[in-house]
Design a protein around this motif. Structure first.
Motif, PDB file in Angstrom:
ATOM      1  N   VAL A 123       4.803   8.274  12.598  1.00 33.77           N
ATOM      2  CA  VAL A 123       5.158   6.931  12.177  1.00 33.77           C
ATOM      3  C   VAL A 123       6.092   6.960  11.094  1.00 33.77           C
ATOM      4  N   LEU A 124       6.293   7.978  10.335  1.00 33.72           N
ATOM      5  CA  LEU A 124       7.238   7.968   9.070  1.00 33.72           C
ATOM      6  C   LEU A 124       8.612   7.989   9.799  1.00 33.72           C
ATOM      7  N   LEU A 125       8.833   9.050  10.651  1.00 31.80           N
ATOM      8  CA  LEU A 125       9.920   9.272  11.594  1.00 31.80           C
ATOM      9  C   LEU A 125      10.334   8.026  11.898  1.00 31.80           C
ATOM     10  N   LEU A 126       9.609   7.178  12.991  1.00 31.45           N
ATOM     11  CA  LEU A 126       9.856   5.928  13.621  1.00 31.45           C
ATOM     12  C   LEU A 126      10.349   4.941  12.642  1.00 31.45           C
ATOM     13  N   TYR A 127       9.724   4.698  11.426  1.00 32.80           N
ATOM     14  CA  TYR A 127      10.081   3.727  10.648  1.00 32.80           C
ATOM     15  C   TYR A 127      11.263   4.122   9.951  1.00 32.80           C
ATOM     16  N   ALA A 128      11.463   5.393   9.751  1.00 36.39           N
ATOM     17  CA  ALA A 128      12.982   5.871   9.115  1.00 36.39           C
ATOM     18  C   ALA A 128      13.911   5.401  10.046  1.00 36.39           C
ATOM     19  N   LEU A 129      13.687   5.470  11.332  1.00 37.38           N
ATOM     20  CA  LEU A 129      14.872   5.279  12.498  1.00 37.38           C
ATOM     21  C   LEU A 129      14.780   3.452  12.473  1.00 37.38           C
ATOM     22  N   GLY A 130      14.054   2.900  12.425  1.00 31.73           N
ATOM     23  CA  GLY A 130      13.921   1.618  12.703  1.00 31.73           C
ATOM     24  C   GLY A 130      13.033   0.517  12.190  1.00 31.73           C
ATOM     25  N   LEU A 131      12.765   0.835  10.820  1.00 32.51           N
ATOM     26  CA  LEU A 131      11.646  -0.417  10.113  1.00 32.51           C
ATOM     27  C   LEU A 131      12.488  -1.747  10.205  1.00 32.51           C
ATOM     28  N   GLY A 132      13.695  -1.797  10.108  1.00 35.29           N
ATOM     29  CA  GLY A 132      14.601  -3.000   9.789  1.00 35.29           C
ATOM     30  C   GLY A 132      14.343  -3.724  11.060  1.00 35.29           C
ATOM     31  N   ASP A 133      14.320  -3.223  12.130  1.00 32.15           N
ATOM     32  CA  ASP A 133      13.775  -3.903  13.216  1.00 32.15           C
ATOM     33  C   ASP A 133      12.877  -5.016  13.347  1.00 32.15           C
ATOM     34  N   LEU A 134      11.736  -4.544  12.453  1.00 39.30           N
ATOM     35  CA  LEU A 134      10.337  -5.320  12.711  1.00 39.30           C
ATOM     36  C   LEU A 134      10.056  -6.558  11.871  1.00 39.30           C
ATOM     37  N   ALA A 135       9.514  -7.368  12.600  1.00 37.06           N
ATOM     38  CA  ALA A 135       9.121  -8.488  11.567  1.00 37.06           C
ATOM     39  C   ALA A 135       7.896  -8.147  10.734  1.00 37.06           C
ATOM     40  N   GLY A 136       7.405  -8.702   9.663  1.00 36.59           N
ATOM     41  CA  GLY A 136       6.464  -8.611   8.824  1.00 36.59           C
ATOM     42  C   GLY A 136       6.088  -6.908   8.458  1.00 36.59           C
ATOM     43  N   VAL A 137       7.366  -6.662   7.872  1.00 32.73           N
ATOM     44  CA  VAL A 137       7.521  -5.289   7.266  1.00 32.73           C
ATOM     45  C   VAL A 137       6.159  -4.604   6.709  1.00 32.73           C
ATOM     46  N   GLU A 138       5.550  -5.615   5.660  1.00 30.60           N
ATOM     47  CA  GLU A 138       4.475  -5.263   4.907  1.00 30.60           C
ATOM     48  C   GLU A 138       3.193  -4.754   5.759  1.00 30.60           C
ATOM     49  N   GLY A 139       2.983  -5.655   6.686  1.00 26.09           N
ATOM     50  CA  GLY A 139       1.675  -5.272   7.835  1.00 26.09           C
ATOM     51  C   GLY A 139       2.147  -4.002   8.443  1.00 26.09           C
ATOM     52  N   GLN A 140       3.537  -3.638   8.813  1.00 22.20           N
ATOM     53  CA  GLN A 140       3.965  -2.524   9.596  1.00 22.20           C
ATOM     54  C   GLN A 140       3.609  -1.140   8.574  1.00 22.20           C
ATOM     55  N   LEU A 141       3.817  -1.501   7.211  1.00 19.73           N
ATOM     56  CA  LEU A 141       3.838  -0.269   6.334  1.00 19.73           C
ATOM     57  C   LEU A 141       2.261  -0.151   6.285  1.00 19.73           C
ATOM     58  N   GLY A 142       1.360  -1.096   6.493  1.00 19.39           N
ATOM     59  CA  GLY A 142      -0.158  -0.702   6.030  1.00 19.39           C
ATOM     60  C   GLY A 142      -0.425   0.036   7.151  1.00 19.39           C
ATOM     61  N   LEU A 143       0.100   0.081   8.512  1.00 14.00           N
ATOM     62  CA  LEU A 143      -0.319   0.902   9.481  1.00 14.00           C
ATOM     63  C   LEU A 143       0.400   2.605   9.014  1.00 14.00           C
ATOM     64  N   ALA A 144       1.407   2.585   8.269  1.00 10.21           N
ATOM     65  CA  ALA A 144       1.800   3.808   7.943  1.00 10.21           C
ATOM     66  C   ALA A 144       0.902   4.241   6.997  1.00 10.21           C
ATOM     67  N   ALA A 145       0.462   3.593   6.055  1.00  8.01           N
ATOM     68  CA  ALA A 145      -0.559   3.894   4.903  1.00  8.01           C
ATOM     69  C   ALA A 145      -1.773   4.285   5.596  1.00  8.01           C
ATOM     70  N   ALA A 146      -2.302   3.426   6.420  1.00  5.84           N
ATOM     71  CA  ALA A 146      -3.571   3.934   6.907  1.00  5.84           C
ATOM     72  C   ALA A 146      -3.470   5.530   7.598  1.00  5.84           C
ATOM     73  N   LEU A 147      -2.428   5.661   8.278  1.00  8.18           N
ATOM     74  CA  LEU A 147      -2.321   6.823   8.943  1.00  8.18           C
ATOM     75  C   LEU A 147      -2.294   7.952   8.181  1.00  8.18           C
ATOM     76  N   ILE A 148      -1.648   7.848   6.845  1.00  6.96           N
ATOM     77  CA  ILE A 148      -1.280   8.617   5.830  1.00  6.96           C
ATOM     78  C   ILE A 148      -2.792   8.924   5.086  1.00  6.96           C
ATOM     79  N   ALA A 149      -3.602   7.734   5.066  1.00  6.97           N
ATOM     80  CA  ALA A 149      -4.768   7.950   4.450  1.00  6.97           C
ATOM     81  C   ALA A 149      -5.745   8.842   5.219  1.00  6.97           C
ATOM     82  N   LEU A 150      -5.680   8.490   6.452  1.00  6.89           N
ATOM     83  CA  LEU A 150      -6.590   9.305   7.486  1.00  6.89           C
ATOM     84  C   LEU A 150      -6.274  10.598   7.535  1.00  6.89           C
ATOM     85  N   ALA A 151      -4.904  10.890   7.606  1.00  7.41           N
ATOM     86  CA  ALA A 151      -4.708  12.609   7.592  1.00  7.41           C
ATOM     87  C   ALA A 151      -5.138  13.218   6.342  1.00  7.41           C
ATOM     88  N   ALA A 152      -5.046  12.355   5.240  1.00  5.96           N
ATOM     89  CA  ALA A 152      -5.210  12.838   3.880  1.00  5.96           C
ATOM     90  C   ALA A 152      -6.733  13.257   3.772  1.00  5.96           C
TER      91      ALA A 152
END
Lengths: 312, 231
Positions: A162-191
């Motif tokens: 997810v971090l690589l995907l967002y590095a490539l194209g986070l700018g494409d997405l609408a509602g960036v904060e909600g999208q980053l919530g997904l990244a935060a959730a995946l990081i928290a899960l892995a941790a």
């Protein structure tokens, strides 16, 4: 256990590659955040292709007799290593078909390509799970014979993906904060998975020198291992990292793989096109490499009981 | 049939003759040669099917040296065979012998990882996994005299600490010995169900020493003088 560089490269790179393309397919299928542009999806596809292929090629580097590697597809029913190989190879045609659809679709991926994408998603998931099960199925290493091992392989794959995907194209997405919530959730899960795993393996358990020799009612210690200068067994299983080093590296795992990528989500939210997500992705990959090194280095094979270890 | 070995930890003297005989026979056997690395150098190493470790059991003065030969235990639940992706590792249905097909092995080491007993060793020269064959190329050889149709290690043992036979048959010589002597499996908690069994040292009464004549004053002085002179 001696950490093999080729296997670390393989599991980290292919894990990130599968995570990257699986999430890209998911975003494309459900149009999450308005979906990525065709260019981003193609970049993700090429990136995943390179990561997975480099990983799989690296995995053959630890074989002592690679000319027989093709035979590893023949024991699908019993061997997790065989399953991993078969799933990884069947993944390719569906993955490439999906990418072809993205390329030809010109912005809207056609249905047949999405169908291929869904199959590639499932096969990617099965490959990552099989990789984890290769280790989790070994009763000889209690640090691996643990249900959190396959979960960790999946969680780390999705997180780096997810971090690589967002590095490539986070700018494409609408509602960036909600999208980053997904990244935060995946990081928290892995941790959380990794922290629980480290907690679980911290206490000695399983066979001891007593059950290994059958003398369960007396103290047993080795007088002589019977060899002068090491064997295949001591070379393969004897390595034990210094205790101070493992603690320092665990701190490095939590900083590089989880804390720093998480902290980078705020600057990324301010400026989605900036390099913050790249910092997060590269840091997470470095952290995953350290995590994988520790995964091997901390594994204590029971055969060490015959070379002087009291417990595993 | 479950062919395997019974190893008597009571009589094993730890001479390594079984390992040497094994290496000699198998270097030219079905999975030979068994490569040596730096054999005459400072750090000799190489492939062996049989290794003898030496343990101390108990605390002084109730302690004992136990010599511990280990080769493949030809497990009933041989995980090394289950994990093998190429089909090179097999467990024979007819006699339970676990073998590695040298023409199929790709040298991934996964079977060695799955083996708790350290029975498998990679030969760096051939790039394939090698292990005890239970001298499968001896025990069925009708050219040999019947008493010779046994693994090389069993024939070599000067202390008769190794027995070969069918461990599925409770009435066989090995079956009866295991029953009479309380034979046990190594690491049964892992569930590999090894075929090879180990016989514990016999518990013998300590030899009484209180009836020995007490040393006289003259002897004590002599002993003391000897110690002083030695210094």
């Amino acid at each position: 256990m001696k950490p093999a560089f080729s296997v670390i490269l393989f599991t980290v790179a292919s894990g990130a590659g599968f995570g990257l393309i699986m999430l890209a397919i998911l975003f494309d299928l459900f149009g999450l955040g308005g979906g990525f542009t065709r260019e981003t999806l193609l970049q993700a596809g090429v990136g995943a292709f390179v990561l997975i292929t480099v990983g799989l090629l690296a995995s053959t580097a630890h074989l002592a007799n690679p000319k027989n590697a093709w035979r590893s597809f023949t024991r699908f029913k019993t061997s997790w290593l065989s399953k991993e190989g078969v799933f990884a190879v069947i993944f390719y045609p569906f993955f490439l078909l999906y990418l072809l659809g993205v390329y030809l679709g010109g912005g809207a991926t056609p249905g047949w390509a999405l169908a291929a994408g869904v199959i590639a998603f499932v096969l990617g998931l099965l490959t990552l799970f099989s990789t984890g099960m290769i280790y989790a199925s070994l009763k000889t290493i209690r640090q691996w014979s643990n249900p959190l091992v396959p979960v960790n392989y999946l969680a780390m794959g999705f997180m780096t993906g997810v971090l690589l995907l967002y590095a490539l194209g986070l700018g494409d997405l609408a509602g960036v904060e909600g999208q980053l919530g997904l990244a935060a959730a995946l990081i928290a899960l892995a941790a959380i998975v990794k922290a629980t795993y480290y907690f679980w393996i911290a206490r000695p358990a399983g066979p001891t020198i007593n059950t290994a020799t059958g003398f369960t009612r007396a103290r047993v210690r080795i007088l002589d291992p019977g060899h002068g200068h090491g064997t295949f067994l001591t070379h393969e299983f004897g390595y034990q990292p210094p205790a101070g080093l493992t603690v320092a590296l665990k701190v490095a795992v939590f900083v590089l793989a989880y804390a720093l990528p998480l902290a980078m989500l705020w600057p990324a939210a301010e400026a989605p096109g900036s390099g913050a997500m790249w910092v997060a992705a590269v840091s997470a990959l470095a952290g995953a490499a350290v995590e994988r090194w520790l995964f091997f280095a901390e594994a204590r094979h029971v055969v060490n009981l015959y070379h002087g270890a009291q417990t595993t | 049939m479950k062919l395997g070995l019974v190893i008597d930890l009571d009589t094993c003297v730890g001479c390594h003759a079984c390992a040497t005989a094994c290496k000699e026979w198998n270097a030219s056997g079905v999975t030979g040669p068994l490569s040596d690395y730096d054999p005459y150098g400072a750090e000799p190493s190489g492939v062996w099917f049989n290794r003898i470790r030496h343990f101390e059991v108990g605390e002084y003065p109730e302690n004992k040296t136990v010599n511990f030969p280990m080769s493949c235990l030809h497990c009933e639940n041989a995980e090394c065979v289950t994990v093998c992706p190429t089909g090179a590792s097999i467990k024979r249905e007819e006699d339970g012998i676990v073998l590695v097909d040298q023409d199929k092995c790709m040298g991934c080491n996964l079977c060695a990882w799955a083996c708790p007993y350290g029975a498998r060793e990679l030969d760096e020269t051939s790039g394939t996994m090698k292990k005890c064959t239970l001298c499968v190329d001896r025990i069925y050889d009708e050219e040999l005299e019947e008493r010779e149709r046994q693994p090389a290690c069993v024939l070599a043992c000067p202390a008769h600490a190794r027995m070969f036979g069918d461990l599925e048959d409770a009435e066989s010589a090995v079956g009866e010995t295991v029953r009479a002597r309380g034979g046990f499996s190594l690491m049964p908690e892992l569930g590999y169900e090894p075929t090879n069994q180990y016989l514990p040292p016999r518990s013998s009464r300590p030899i009484p020493t209180d009836d020995l004549p007490k040393p006289s004053t003259r002897d004590k002085v002599k002993e003391w003088t000897n110690k002083v002179v030695n210094r």
